[in-house]
Design a protein around this motif. Sequence first.
Motif, mmCIF file in Angstrom:
data_model
loop_
_atom_site.group_PDB
_atom_site.id
_atom_site.type_symbol
_atom_site.label_atom_id
_atom_site.label_comp_id
_atom_site.label_asym_id
_atom_site.label_seq_id
_atom_site.Cartn_x
_atom_site.Cartn_y
_atom_site.Cartn_z
ATOM 1 N N PHE A 103 14.435 -9.185 -6.809
ATOM 2 C CA PHE A 103 14.620 -9.419 -5.374
ATOM 3 C C PHE A 103 15.304 -10.756 -5.100
ATOM 4 C CE2 PHE A 103 11.900 -5.867 -5.590
ATOM 5 C CZ PHE A 103 12.251 -5.104 -4.483
ATOM 6 N N LEU A 104 15.092 -11.737 -5.968
ATOM 7 C CA LEU A 104 15.918 -12.955 -5.885
ATOM 8 C C LEU A 104 17.382 -12.596 -6.097
ATOM 9 C CD1 LEU A 104 14.405 -15.955 -7.896
ATOM 10 C CD2 LEU A 104 14.656 -15.735 -5.416
ATOM 11 N N TYR A 105 17.623 -11.762 -7.112
ATOM 12 C CA TYR A 105 18.999 -11.315 -7.404
ATOM 13 C C TYR A 105 19.614 -10.619 -6.194
ATOM 14 C CZ TYR A 105 22.744 -8.298 -9.042
ATOM 15 O OH TYR A 105 23.942 -7.647 -9.148
ATOM 16 N N LEU A 106 18.819 -9.850 -5.470
ATOM 17 C CA LEU A 106 19.312 -9.106 -4.311
ATOM 18 C C LEU A 106 19.625 -10.002 -3.120
ATOM 19 C CD1 LEU A 106 16.908 -6.056 -4.569
ATOM 20 C CD2 LEU A 106 19.412 -5.912 -4.661
ATOM 21 N N GLY A 107 19.245 -11.275 -3.209
ATOM 22 C CA GLY A 107 19.606 -12.214 -2.152
ATOM 23 C C GLY A 107 18.472 -12.631 -1.241
ATOM 24 N N TYR A 108 17.258 -12.196 -1.529
ATOM 25 C CA TYR A 108 16.112 -12.690 -0.772
ATOM 26 C C TYR A 108 15.790 -14.109 -1.231
ATOM 27 C CZ TYR A 108 15.365 -7.823 0.622
ATOM 28 O OH TYR A 108 15.525 -6.551 1.132
ATOM 29 N N SER A 109 15.279 -14.925 -0.325
ATOM 30 C CA SER A 109 14.928 -16.301 -0.680
ATOM 31 C C SER A 109 13.662 -16.308 -1.531
ATOM 32 C CB SER A 109 14.692 -17.132 0.582
ATOM 33 O OG SER A 109 13.498 -16.709 1.222
ATOM 34 N N LEU A 110 13.463 -17.403 -2.256
ATOM 35 C CA LEU A 110 12.241 -17.541 -3.045
ATOM 36 C C LEU A 110 11.015 -17.424 -2.142
ATOM 37 C CD1 LEU A 110 11.044 -18.108 -5.872
ATOM 38 C CD2 LEU A 110 11.049 -20.537 -5.259
ATOM 39 N N GLU A 111 11.092 -17.997 -0.957
ATOM 40 C CA GLU A 111 9.958 -17.937 -0.028
ATOM 41 C C GLU A 111 9.662 -16.488 0.379
ATOM 42 O OE1 GLU A 111 8.447 -21.028 3.413
ATOM 43 O OE2 GLU A 111 10.545 -21.066 2.792
ATOM 44 N N GLU A 112 10.703 -15.710 0.665
ATOM 45 C CA GLU A 112 10.500 -14.302 1.042
ATOM 46 C C GLU A 112 9.895 -13.501 -0.109
ATOM 47 O OE1 GLU A 112 13.998 -12.949 4.060
ATOM 48 O OE2 GLU A 112 14.703 -13.745 2.143
ATOM 49 N N VAL A 113 10.409 -13.758 -1.307
ATOM 50 C CA VAL A 113 9.944 -13.015 -2.482
ATOM 51 C C VAL A 113 8.473 -13.318 -2.754
ATOM 52 C CG1 VAL A 113 10.226 -12.809 -4.987
ATOM 53 C CG2 VAL A 113 12.241 -12.781 -3.502
ATOM 54 N N ILE A 114 8.111 -14.587 -2.743
ATOM 55 C CA ILE A 114 6.730 -14.954 -3.056
ATOM 56 C C ILE A 114 5.784 -14.521 -1.938
ATOM 57 C CG2 ILE A 114 5.168 -16.859 -3.575
ATOM 58 C CD1 ILE A 114 7.144 -16.071 -5.864
ATOM 59 N N ARG A 115 6.248 -14.563 -0.685
ATOM 60 C CA ARG A 115 5.393 -14.076 0.411
ATOM 61 C C ARG A 115 5.015 -12.607 0.199
ATOM 62 N NH1 ARG A 115 8.747 -14.280 4.749
ATOM 63 N NH2 ARG A 115 8.523 -16.528 4.772
ATOM 64 N N ALA A 116 5.934 -11.842 -0.403
ATOM 65 C CA ALA A 116 5.696 -10.407 -0.601
ATOM 66 C C ALA A 116 4.608 -10.122 -1.636
ATOM 67 C CB ALA A 116 7.001 -9.716 -1.008
ATOM 68 N N VAL A 117 4.227 -11.135 -2.445
ATOM 69 C CA VAL A 117 3.116 -10.949 -3.392
ATOM 70 C C VAL A 117 1.968 -11.922 -3.114
ATOM 71 C CG1 VAL A 117 4.314 -9.900 -5.340
ATOM 72 C CG2 VAL A 117 4.325 -12.390 -5.103
ATOM 73 N N THR A 118 2.024 -12.574 -1.954
ATOM 74 C CA THR A 118 0.922 -13.471 -1.574
ATOM 75 C C THR A 118 0.474 -13.129 -0.154
ATOM 76 O OG1 THR A 118 2.537 -15.200 -0.953
ATOM 77 C CG2 THR A 118 1.596 -15.315 -3.164
ATOM 78 N N GLY A 119 1.022 -13.805 0.838
ATOM 79 C CA GLY A 119 0.559 -13.627 2.212
ATOM 80 C C GLY A 119 0.635 -12.205 2.728
ATOM 81 N N SER A 120 1.733 -11.500 2.442
ATOM 82 C CA SER A 120 1.891 -10.136 2.971
ATOM 83 C C SER A 120 0.896 -9.172 2.339
ATOM 84 C CB SER A 120 3.319 -9.633 2.720
ATOM 85 O OG SER A 120 4.249 -10.404 3.436
ATOM 86 N N ALA A 121 0.701 -9.308 1.023
ATOM 87 C CA ALA A 121 -0.254 -8.434 0.334
ATOM 88 C C ALA A 121 -1.682 -8.758 0.765
ATOM 89 C CB ALA A 121 -0.103 -8.585 -1.175
ATOM 90 N N ALA A 122 -1.988 -10.049 0.915
ATOM 91 C CA ALA A 122 -3.331 -10.450 1.343
ATOM 92 C C ALA A 122 -3.624 -9.935 2.750
ATOM 93 C CB ALA A 122 -3.453 -11.975 1.294
ATOM 94 N N ALA A 123 -2.612 -9.962 3.614
ATOM 95 C CA ALA A 123 -2.797 -9.466 4.979
ATOM 96 C C ALA A 123 -3.100 -7.971 4.970
ATOM 97 C CB ALA A 123 -1.559 -9.763 5.821
ATOM 98 N N TRP A 124 -2.367 -7.202 4.137
ATOM 99 C CA TRP A 124 -2.631 -5.761 4.085
ATOM 100 C C TRP A 124 -4.057 -5.509 3.594
ATOM 101 C CZ3 TRP A 124 -4.190 -2.092 0.586
ATOM 102 C CH2 TRP A 124 -4.203 -0.781 1.090
ATOM 103 N N LEU A 125 -4.506 -6.290 2.624
ATOM 104 C CA LEU A 125 -5.869 -6.138 2.097
ATOM 105 C C LEU A 125 -6.937 -6.555 3.107
ATOM 106 C CD1 LEU A 125 -5.431 -7.494 -1.538
ATOM 107 C CD2 LEU A 125 -6.161 -5.176 -0.930
ATOM 108 N N GLY A 126 -6.541 -7.242 4.163
ATOM 109 C CA GLY A 126 -7.523 -7.778 5.100
ATOM 110 C C GLY A 126 -8.272 -8.962 4.527
ATOM 111 N N LYS A 127 -7.637 -9.649 3.565
ATOM 112 C CA LYS A 127 -8.253 -10.795 2.896
ATOM 113 C C LYS A 127 -7.249 -11.964 2.926
ATOM 114 C CE LYS A 127 -10.664 -7.464 0.013
ATOM 115 N NZ LYS A 127 -11.941 -7.499 0.743
ATOM 116 N N PRO A 128 -6.993 -12.509 4.135
ATOM 117 C CA PRO A 128 -5.934 -13.521 4.259
ATOM 118 C C PRO A 128 -6.149 -14.744 3.391
ATOM 119 C CG PRO A 128 -7.266 -13.398 6.266
ATOM 120 C CD PRO A 128 -7.642 -12.224 5.423
ATOM 121 N N GLU A 129 -7.430 -15.033 3.060
ATOM 122 C CA GLU A 129 -7.703 -16.219 2.238
ATOM 123 C C GLU A 129 -7.055 -16.122 0.867
ATOM 124 O OE1 GLU A 129 -10.897 -13.188 1.366
ATOM 125 O OE2 GLU A 129 -9.876 -13.912 3.169
#
Length: 366
Positions: free
Chosen positions: A288-314
């Motif tokens: 996804f970095l290769y595809l042109g997403y920023s490092l922040e966008e890529v890491i959010r997709a395996v941290t904040g976004s996933a935690a939000a879906w789980l209902g476990k924002p912490e």
Amino acid sequence: MGTENVLRNLQLVDGRVVDISIQDGIITAITPPGQAEGRDGLDCSGLYGSSGWIDLHVHAVPELDPYGDEIDEIGVKQGVTTLVDAGSCGADRIGDFYARSLRAATRVFALLNISRIGLERTDELSQLEWIDRTRALAAAAAYPEFIVGLKARISQSVVKSSGIEPLKLARALSEDTKLPLMVHIGSAPPAIAEVLELLRPGDVITHYLNGKSNNLFQADGTPLLGLLDAVARGVHLDVGHGTASFSFRVAEQAKAAGIALNTISTDIYRGNRLNGPVYSMSDVLTKFLYLGYSLEEVIRAVTGSAAAWLGKPELGQIRAGQQANLTLFALESGEKPLTDSEGDVRTTHHYIEAKGVFINGSLITG
């Protein structure tokens, strides 16, 4: 005196460089570099840190074949502190899997396969009697902290002649349990339009960037109206790379169409970890970095976004007073080939490499 750790000179994804002080597994302070009190700690110069990576789609029951692997091999050893097993187990063996998960260093949640047999076979929805409502409800009630959703693999090789009926039964189970559905999409029948219309807010489409003919994009690369409608009503899109479910071509279409990147997951198991095309969470993130997403966008997709879906924002935060749940990684320079599920090989010049995790009060490095 308890165990004390200081991670010094760690770069966060937002660009800040910090020292993180940890006492008995709890973050006690996040300070500018050089200001943390205590022992010298670990010099993390040159490393990035994020909240612990979350992989929303893995297969972590080692005795299942082909879709199985050891929890920590695809968890902490990959820089992943939290994984969600995506339907390896139905009601028949979810209890055994829960017991095993407690012995792992990696934090584990599960999606309950709507078929009681789970992935003991790869056509687990071909016989409707395997979708045992009573047993599924009992399993969901027995493990309310562990089971975070239901899994239905809705593609031709799994449902055989059952068509869309398993998904209708899954929808009813979702309503009964108040658990969201993760739906695997693939080859027809059933047609993708039939699948999309049964999905509700909070449900997950996994494999949304697959390159099969029954995918979510038209021949000219524009998204199906059913996909746009699903996104608008709050259906969550998950990558679920896997052996056969990620196409660079389709990912480029999705990016060009402005389809938001929700969560990046691997659909990893022994075969595609050892032989590719998945290999690791780091490799999938690098695509996804290769595809042109920023490092922040890529890491959010395996941290904040996933935690939000789980209902476990912490789980997507780094804050004083919280348990230390961290992934350390590097952004390396050098040529690296990246292969998708269609055999399309691209070459990147920057790649992500997991270097370790901090979980359960200790630092674990590969």
